[in-house]
Enzyme design. Structure first.
Site, PDB file in Angstrom:
ATOM      1  N   ASN A 165       0.891  -1.271  -0.021  1.00  0.00           N
ATOM      2  CA  ASN A 165       0.043   0.050   0.099  1.00  0.00           C
ATOM      3  C   ASN A 165       0.901   1.354  -0.187  1.00  0.00           C
ATOM      4  O   ASN A 165       0.502   2.337  -0.700  1.00  0.00           O
ATOM      5  CB  ASN A 165      -0.867   0.009   1.165  1.00  0.00           C
ATOM      6  CG  ASN A 165      -1.886  -1.374   1.290  1.00  0.00           C
ATOM      7  OD1 ASN A 165      -2.292  -1.454   0.302  1.00  0.00           O
ATOM      8  ND2 ASN A 165      -1.615  -2.035   2.461  1.00  0.00           N
ATOM      9  N   ASP A 272       0.358  -3.599  12.021  1.00  0.00           N
ATOM     10  CA  ASP A 272      -0.068  -4.011  10.764  1.00  0.00           C
ATOM     11  C   ASP A 272       0.174  -5.508  10.841  1.00  0.00           C
ATOM     12  O   ASP A 272       0.786  -6.023   9.626  1.00  0.00           O
ATOM     13  CB  ASP A 272       0.910  -3.097   9.854  1.00  0.00           C
ATOM     14  CG  ASP A 272       0.388  -3.079   8.445  1.00  0.00           C
ATOM     15  OD1 ASP A 272      -0.876  -3.443   8.151  1.00  0.00           O
ATOM     16  OD2 ASP A 272       1.166  -2.911   7.466  1.00  0.00           O
TER      17      ASP A 272
HETATM   18  P1  ATP Z   1       1.984  -2.920   3.273  1.00  0.00           P
HETATM   19  O1  ATP Z   1       2.719  -1.783   2.512  1.00  0.00           O
HETATM   20  O2  ATP Z   1       0.710  -2.469   4.003  1.00  0.00           O
HETATM   21  O3  ATP Z   1       3.057  -3.599   4.273  1.00  0.00           O
HETATM   22  P2  ATP Z   1       2.276  -5.289   1.806  1.00  0.00           P
HETATM   23  O4  ATP Z   1       2.855  -5.984   2.961  1.00  0.00           O
HETATM   24  O5  ATP Z   1       1.234  -6.198   0.869  1.00  0.00           O
HETATM   25  O6  ATP Z   1       1.477  -4.037   2.325  1.00  0.00           O
HETATM   26  P3  ATP Z   1       4.887  -4.555   1.239  1.00  0.00           P
HETATM   27  O7  ATP Z   1       5.418  -4.398   2.519  1.00  0.00           O
HETATM   28  O8  ATP Z   1       5.377  -3.303   0.097  1.00  0.00           O
HETATM   29  O9  ATP Z   1       3.296  -4.979   0.990  1.00  0.00           O
HETATM   30  O10 ATP Z   1       5.531  -5.979   0.463  1.00  0.00           O
HETATM   31  C1  ATP Z   1       5.337  -6.403  -0.723  1.00  0.00           C
HETATM   32  C2  ATP Z   1       5.693  -7.810  -0.863  1.00  0.00           C
HETATM   33  O11 ATP Z   1       7.128  -7.736  -0.915  1.00  0.00           O
HETATM   34  C3  ATP Z   1       5.517  -8.593   0.106  1.00  0.00           C
HETATM   35  O12 ATP Z   1       4.181  -9.150   0.064  1.00  0.00           O
HETATM   36  C4  ATP Z   1       6.517  -9.739   0.293  1.00  0.00           C
HETATM   37  O13 ATP Z   1       6.144 -10.873  -0.617  1.00  0.00           O
HETATM   38  C5  ATP Z   1       7.779  -8.990  -0.542  1.00  0.00           C
HETATM   39  N1  ATP Z   1       8.832  -8.626   0.752  1.00  0.00           N
HETATM   40  C6  ATP Z   1       8.552  -7.692   1.730  1.00  0.00           C
HETATM   41  N2  ATP Z   1       9.581  -7.618   2.479  1.00  0.00           N
HETATM   42  C7  ATP Z   1      10.323  -8.842   2.000  1.00  0.00           C
HETATM   43  C8  ATP Z   1      11.643  -9.332   2.496  1.00  0.00           C
HETATM   44  N3  ATP Z   1      12.345  -8.620   3.713  1.00  0.00           N
HETATM   45  N4  ATP Z   1      12.138 -10.206   1.736  1.00  0.00           N
HETATM   46  C9  ATP Z   1      11.357 -10.744   1.003  1.00  0.00           C
HETATM   47  N5  ATP Z   1      10.351 -10.340   0.437  1.00  0.00           N
HETATM   48  C10 ATP Z   1       9.689  -9.528   1.127  1.00  0.00           C
END
Ligand code: ATP
Ligand code: MG
Length: 432
Positions: A165, A272
């Site tokens: 998001n 979250d």
């Molecule tokens: P929000 O922005 O509300 O946290 P979200 O969790 O769906 O929403 P992001 O945090 O931007 O979105 O993460 C997007 C995707 O990136 C995650 O669903 C995950 O698959 C991947 N991701 C995030 N952090 C990592 C990490 N440290 N290692 C591997 N993959 C990751």
């Protein structure tokens, strides 16, 4: 010769080390070294340090005189390397602490005292401006520790891992350390003052040291976006695994609850909790990410991205106070989704992401909580989820940490009011 640059490698008691680039050793004072050691080991009281002579015997340094002797000895040992134009070995010192030190820089990242030097962390490079006072250098060290020496120039983006998001997450290579990272880039149009505030709020992440919490390597702003560098988890988030069998979920829940307990013990609410913020790797580890350590960052993202999170507790959707219990609700609804393979409220269609218009989530406030189908899951698992998703926040399981640590009468009285078992025990019971 002593005006040359050198690298002092500060060996910390857990076996790690922090490298400190000194650009003009002739101005180096004993108290400057203690000052820097104090920043590397903030919880220790260091009054002296040691170095090793050629026989491996430790020699203690407690004064400027002894410092000079150490430097002369060091330069004599590296003279041959210098004559041959080789990179010189660092000068290794061992702080002598009066009480057990806390850990900083837990990820073993190297520190260069030249703030803003992005390409050049090589100790052999000399900087004509660096003959400024060492006081400045040691003040900068703190800043760089706070920034983990991460910067855009040292990072090579490899692939997009996903969008959330607030921003996008990339797999990236950190050239100086050779580490693979996950870098979350969030565009934010905010003032410099707010940027500074966010950076300082993020500092607590350096102190987070739990195998259930994603490792934090540093953060930096470039123009109007913040990049947050964390440990890369090669299994991605639980979101993509859809329906997970109960016996596997039990182990995952154990890790998540331990992670939450750890955060709560630091007085950090996650804010979250959801499957996409639970990450796994091929070593079988489960770690929490994206917790709300920086109020300013959470607020700034919320201002830019409008919507309400579908995993939020009813009291939060209706704008009431947020507490540990709200994290417990989000834990319950997340595990219910992972068990069912779909979002537990059929009337809520989550298409992309978890942010929804507030009206669509009103059913979470108005209706009874969903319950897992009897027969498909064990009684104790159903009970665990049901307890976590009690509409009344205080009826949800309490973290055991809270029960053990808090002794004030007020808190004890409020604990008596909890009908649910401690959260940690609740998972254990279901797992047995
Ligand atoms: P929000 O922005 O509300 O946290 P979200 O969790 O769906 O929403 P992001 O945090 O931007 O979105 O993460 C997007 C995707 O990136 C995650 O669903 C995950 O698959 C991947 N991701 C995030 N952090 C990592 C990490 N440290 N290692 C591997 N993959 C990751
Ligand atoms: Mg996330």
């Amino acid at each position: 010769m002593e005006s040359q640059s050198l690298v002092i490698r500060i060996r910390v008691p857990d076996g790690g080390a922090v490298d400190w680039s000194v650009h003009s050793a002739s101005h180096l004072l004993f108290r400057d070294v203690l000052d820097v050691i104090g920043q590397v080991l903030p919880d220790a009281t260091t009054t002296a340090f040691e170095y090793e002579d050629e026989d491996g015997d430790r020699i203690t340094v407690r004064s400027d005189e002894e410092m000079k002797a150490m430097l002369s000895y060091y330069y004599s040992t590296v003279m041959e390397q210098q004559v041959n134009g080789q990179l010189t070995d660092p000068l290794q010192i061992y702080p002598r602490a009066c009480k057990p030190p806390g850990k900083r820089n837990i990820h073993g990242l190297k520190v260069n005292t030249r703030a803003g030097s992005s390409h050049n962390s090589s100790p052999a490079m000399s900087d004509p401006l660096a003959s400024n006072s060492l006081k400045k250098s040691s003040a900068e060290l703190k800043k760089i520790l706070a920034n983990g020496q991460m910067n855009e120039q040292d990072i090579r983006y490899q692939e997009l891992l996903g969008h959330g998001n607030g921003g996008s997450v990339y797999k990236a290579h950190h050239v100086p350390s050779g580490k693979i990272l996950a870098v979350k880039v969030i565009p934010l149009d905010i003032t410099l003052e707010l940027q500074r505030q966010i950076m300082s709020e993020l500092e607590i992440l350096y102190k987070c040291d739990s195998s259930y919490i994603i490792g934090f390597y540093g953060a930096f702003f470039v123009e109007n976006r913040i990049s947050i560098c964390t440990e890369f988890m090669d299994g991605g988030s639980l979101e993509v695994y859809r329906k997970i069998p109960e016996h596997v979920l039990g182990r995952i829940a154990m890790a998540v609850v331990k992670g939450l307990n750890y955060l709560w013990s630091l007085k950090i609410l996650h804010r979250d909790v959801k499957p996409s913020n639970m990450l796994v790797n091929t070593r079988g580890q489960v770690k929490l990410c994206d917790f709300g350590v920086s109020t300013q960052l959470v607020n700034s993202i919320a201002k830019t991205y409008v919507g309400t999170n579908a995993y939020m507790a009813p009291e939060r959707i209706s704008g009431e106070q947020y507490g540990i219990h709200s994290d417990v609700w989000s834990l319950g609804i997340s595990f219910m989704e992972l068990a069912l393979g779909r979002f537990p409220y059929p009337q809520i269609q989550k298409n992309q992401g978890s942010l929804m218009p507030l009206q669509l989530l009103q059913c979470i406030v108005d209706e009874d909580s969903p319950v897992l189908p009897v027969g498909e899951f064990s009684e104790s698992f159903i009970h665990f989820i049901t307890q976590c998703m009690r509409k009344q926040p205080k009826e949800r399981p309490a973290p055991e940490e809270l029960m053990m640590k808090q002794v004030s009468v007020v808190i004890l009285l409020s604990l008596v009011a909890f009908s649910g078992p401690p959260l940690y025990q609740a998972v254990q019971r279901w797992q047995c």
